[in-house]
Scaffold this motif. Structure first.
Motif, mmCIF file in Angstrom:
data_model
loop_
_atom_site.group_PDB
_atom_site.id
_atom_site.type_symbol
_atom_site.label_atom_id
_atom_site.label_comp_id
_atom_site.label_asym_id
_atom_site.label_seq_id
_atom_site.Cartn_x
_atom_site.Cartn_y
_atom_site.Cartn_z
ATOM 1 N N GLU A 22 84.550 69.258 36.132
ATOM 2 C CA GLU A 22 85.222 70.100 35.127
ATOM 3 C C GLU A 22 84.223 70.594 34.077
ATOM 4 O OE1 GLU A 22 88.695 71.836 33.397
ATOM 5 O OE2 GLU A 22 88.405 70.861 35.326
ATOM 6 N N TYR A 23 83.306 69.730 33.693
ATOM 7 C CA TYR A 23 82.274 70.113 32.725
ATOM 8 C C TYR A 23 81.431 71.255 33.280
ATOM 9 C CZ TYR A 23 78.304 69.780 29.542
ATOM 10 O OH TYR A 23 77.330 70.069 28.636
ATOM 11 N N LEU A 24 81.010 71.130 34.535
ATOM 12 C CA LEU A 24 80.203 72.181 35.153
ATOM 13 C C LEU A 24 80.983 73.482 35.280
ATOM 14 C CD1 LEU A 24 78.499 70.104 37.978
ATOM 15 C CD2 LEU A 24 77.507 70.810 35.805
ATOM 16 N N ARG A 25 82.244 73.368 35.640
ATOM 17 C CA ARG A 25 83.061 74.564 35.828
ATOM 18 C C ARG A 25 83.333 75.277 34.505
ATOM 19 N NH1 ARG A 25 88.072 75.975 35.438
ATOM 20 N NH2 ARG A 25 88.931 73.917 35.053
ATOM 21 N N THR A 26 83.626 74.533 33.452
ATOM 22 C CA THR A 26 83.983 75.156 32.174
ATOM 23 C C THR A 26 82.769 75.658 31.395
ATOM 24 O OG1 THR A 26 83.975 73.003 31.064
ATOM 25 C CG2 THR A 26 86.090 73.805 31.910
ATOM 26 N N ARG A 27 81.592 75.157 31.727
ATOM 27 C CA ARG A 27 80.381 75.568 30.998
ATOM 28 C C ARG A 27 79.359 76.231 31.917
ATOM 29 N NH1 ARG A 27 82.823 71.324 28.937
ATOM 30 N NH2 ARG A 27 82.875 71.010 26.705
ATOM 31 N N GLN A 28 79.812 76.805 32.988
ATOM 32 C CA GLN A 28 78.939 77.396 33.992
ATOM 33 C C GLN A 28 78.027 78.470 33.403
ATOM 34 O OE1 GLN A 28 81.034 79.074 37.286
ATOM 35 N NE2 GLN A 28 79.192 79.476 38.457
ATOM 36 N N ASP A 29 78.563 79.368 32.609
ATOM 37 C CA ASP A 29 77.759 80.450 32.022
ATOM 38 C C ASP A 29 76.661 79.898 31.113
ATOM 39 O OD1 ASP A 29 79.315 82.300 33.331
ATOM 40 O OD2 ASP A 29 80.634 82.637 31.610
ATOM 41 N N LEU A 30 77.005 78.923 30.291
ATOM 42 C CA LEU A 30 76.034 78.319 29.385
ATOM 43 C C LEU A 30 74.927 77.606 30.165
ATOM 44 C CD1 LEU A 30 75.204 77.537 26.485
ATOM 45 C CD2 LEU A 30 76.642 75.515 26.761
ATOM 46 N N LEU A 31 75.304 76.880 31.209
ATOM 47 C CA LEU A 31 74.326 76.144 32.001
ATOM 48 C C LEU A 31 73.400 77.092 32.766
ATOM 49 C CD1 LEU A 31 76.630 73.287 33.310
ATOM 50 C CD2 LEU A 31 74.831 73.113 31.584
ATOM 51 N N ILE A 32 73.935 78.174 33.291
ATOM 52 C CA ILE A 32 73.102 79.153 33.998
ATOM 53 C C ILE A 32 72.130 79.803 33.027
ATOM 54 C CG2 ILE A 32 73.148 81.392 35.160
ATOM 55 C CD1 ILE A 32 75.705 80.438 36.579
ATOM 56 N N GLU A 33 72.602 80.176 31.853
ATOM 57 C CA GLU A 33 71.740 80.799 30.849
ATOM 58 C C GLU A 33 70.632 79.841 30.404
ATOM 59 O OE1 GLU A 33 71.995 82.454 26.285
ATOM 60 O OE2 GLU A 33 73.834 82.306 27.447
ATOM 61 N N ALA A 34 70.974 78.583 30.169
ATOM 62 C CA ALA A 34 69.977 77.598 29.746
ATOM 63 C C ALA A 34 68.952 77.339 30.845
ATOM 64 C CB ALA A 34 70.658 76.298 29.347
ATOM 65 N N THR A 35 69.397 77.309 32.094
ATOM 66 C CA THR A 35 68.475 77.110 33.217
ATOM 67 C C THR A 35 67.529 78.292 33.356
ATOM 68 O OG1 THR A 35 70.115 75.758 34.366
ATOM 69 C CG2 THR A 35 68.332 76.669 35.697
ATOM 70 N N GLN A 36 68.041 79.493 33.230
ATOM 71 C CA GLN A 36 67.189 80.689 33.306
ATOM 72 C C GLN A 36 66.167 80.690 32.170
ATOM 73 O OE1 GLN A 36 70.179 83.750 33.265
ATOM 74 N NE2 GLN A 36 70.280 83.862 35.497
ATOM 75 N N GLN A 37 66.587 80.329 30.976
ATOM 76 C CA GLN A 37 65.676 80.284 29.838
ATOM 77 C C GLN A 37 64.595 79.229 30.069
ATOM 78 O OE1 GLN A 37 67.501 79.166 26.131
ATOM 79 N NE2 GLN A 37 65.751 79.830 24.928
#
Length: 88
Positions: A22-37
């Motif tokens: 659920e954490y991964l699903r609800t914060r997917q955009d934030l996690l992708i952005e942080a990984t790209q950065q």
């Protein structure tokens, strides 16, 4: 803000589970952005390191008298950075 309690009861977010889809699903955009950065910063720092190290290595190899200067200078950089970030 997403709801922590679903209709069927508490979710893994409310239970503070170690692994929570659920954490991964609800914060997917934030996690992708942080990984790209993170990847961008890592690639940039490695490229800068190579751009500095390669010419210095060629210089030290071609002109043997510069080896001590190059190696001494390069060995000093981590110490300067470490002391510059020291909380003391």
């Amino acid at each position: 803000m997403t709801s922590i309690v679903a209709a069927g009861g508490p979710t893994c977010l409310a239970e503070n589970a170690w692994v929570c889809g659920e954490y991964l699903r609800t914060r997917q955009d934030l996690l992708i952005e942080a990984t790209q950065q993170h990847l961008f910063i890592t690639v940039v720092s490695v490229v800068i390191g190579l751009l500095l190290a390669f010419p210095l290595a060629l210089l030290a190899r071609r002109y043997r008298k510069t080896q001590g200067l190059v190696l001494g200078t390069v060995a000093t950089f981590p110490r300067i950075v470490w002391c510059g970030n020291s909380p003391i």
